[in-house]
Write an enzyme that holds these catalytic residues in place. Structure first.
Site, PDB file in Angstrom:
ATOM      1  N   GLY A  28      14.454 -11.374  -0.792  1.00  0.00           N
ATOM      2  CA  GLY A  28      14.460 -12.788  -0.376  1.00  0.00           C
ATOM      3  C   GLY A  28      14.431 -13.782  -1.512  1.00  0.00           C
ATOM      4  O   GLY A  28      14.711 -14.977  -1.310  1.00  0.00           O
ATOM      5  N   LEU A  77       5.547  -4.953   2.798  1.00  0.00           N
ATOM      6  CA  LEU A  77       5.857  -3.610   2.270  1.00  0.00           C
ATOM      7  C   LEU A  77       4.618  -2.779   1.979  1.00  0.00           C
ATOM      8  O   LEU A  77       4.711  -1.565   1.799  1.00  0.00           O
ATOM      9  CB  LEU A  77       6.705  -3.750   0.998  1.00  0.00           C
ATOM     10  N   SER A 155      10.155  -1.603 -15.099  1.00  0.00           N
ATOM     11  CA  SER A 155       9.996  -2.760 -15.987  1.00  0.00           C
ATOM     12  C   SER A 155       9.911  -2.312 -17.433  1.00  0.00           C
ATOM     13  O   SER A 155       9.299  -1.280 -17.733  1.00  0.00           O
ATOM     14  CB  SER A 155       8.726  -3.534 -15.645  1.00  0.00           C
ATOM     15  N   TYR A 168      -0.409  -3.393 -13.043  1.00  0.00           N
ATOM     16  CA  TYR A 168       1.054  -3.499 -12.869  1.00  0.00           C
ATOM     17  C   TYR A 168       1.760  -2.507 -13.788  1.00  0.00           C
ATOM     18  O   TYR A 168       2.682  -1.795 -13.375  1.00  0.00           O
ATOM     19  CB  TYR A 168       1.472  -4.939 -13.185  1.00  0.00           C
TER      20      TYR A 168
END
Ligand code: NAD
Length: 261
Positions: A28, A77, A155, A168
């Protein structure tokens, strides 16, 4: 957009992507939005999952004005049951899913001393766990179709050195392991699994939150390419790994980072 400008942005056409059923998570906004746009431009049948209503609606309006209507599922999700239900609806609408791009993530900053057990679980859920469960939900479709392509978005950061994103970075390291493990187990079904690792990409969120003068100076210092990198530059590499043009590539991780050192 003029025809020339459009060609400059969308570039190569991959015949193998025409009419393929593609699922993109986090489609999105940000890089995911650009990935959705690029698949739509290839003539793929595109569905995406995203729970950010405002940017998604505005994106869909722009696409509708250009004559494109991808299927949107508004689901969180991190909720595995909701993801399975959403994928079931996508399958009912489009048929078996042949390409999955596991893109959604959230790189919220946090000091190590502030990480609680709940926060840790939440970061792994939003940055890694759904990649596994989305893959699990579409593997059977791909097996029955005689093959498929999964592109996991990792990443550069897990290797590059950044502060205040330890959970992360752990999740993004896990994406490489997930890629290798799935590739090893499902290669016998002609399912290819690759990882695309973006560098520092100029999404709206990045520009609003982190890219200031200091950030630009760091880009100039650490990137071989002395310019900001754009979301479409990641999308183009994702298309290659999704398409049959990369038919012998699996279990790989590819950096799109302008040569960050
Ligand atoms: N932008 C960068 O510089 C950069 C660098 C390296 C890697 N990446 C990776 O690229 C991918 C895309 O990043 P981005 O910068 O476009 O991020 P973004 O935050 O701009 O967009 C992420 C999208 O995922 C959606 N999303 C997040 N959590 C969700 C959830 N729980 N349920 C449903 N949807 C959810 C968001 O609503 C949003 O539309 C991520 O995997 C990210 O780790 C980005």
């Amino acid at each position: 957009m003029t025809v020339e400008a459009r060609q400059a942005v969308y570039g190569a056409i991959y015949p193998s992507l025409r009419d393929r059923v593609v699922l993109v998570t986090g489609g999105g906004s940000g890089i995911g939005e650009e990935i959705v746009r690029h698949f739509v431009e290839q003539g793929s049948r595109v569905a995406f999952i995203d729970n950010a209503e405002v940017p998604t609606r505005s994106f869909l309006e722009q696409l509708a004005a250009e004559g494109h209507r991808p299927h949107w599922e508004d689901a969180d999700l991190t909720d595995v049951a909701a993801v399975r239900a959403a994928i079931g609806r996508i399958r009912a609408a489009f048929g078996p899913i042949e390409i999955l791009v596991n893109n959604a993530a959230n790189d919220q900053r946090v000091k190590v001393e502030d990480v609680t057990s709940e926060y840790w679980d939440d970061r792994i859920a939003v940055n890694l766990k759904h990649q596994f469960f989305c893959a699990q939900a579409v593997l059977d479709d791909m097996i029955k179709a005689g093959g498929g392509s999964i592109v996991n978005i990792g990443s550069f950061a897990y290797d590059a050195g950044f502060s205040d994103v330890v959970p992360y970075l752990c999740a993004k390291s896990g994406v490489v392991g997930l890629t290798r493990g799935l590739a090893f187990d499902y290669g016998k079904h002609n399912i290819r699994v690759n990882c695309v690792m973006p560098g520092w990409i100029m999404t709206k969120r990045a520009l609003e939150n982190w890219v200031g003068e200091e950030g630009r100076a760091e880009q100039d210092r650490r990137q071989c390419l002395k310019r900001p990198l754009q979301p479409f530059e990641v999308a183009k590499v994702v298309l290659f790994y999704a398409s049959d043009e990369s038919s012998a590539c699996t279990r790989q991780s590819y950096l799109v980072d302008g040569g960050w050192v």
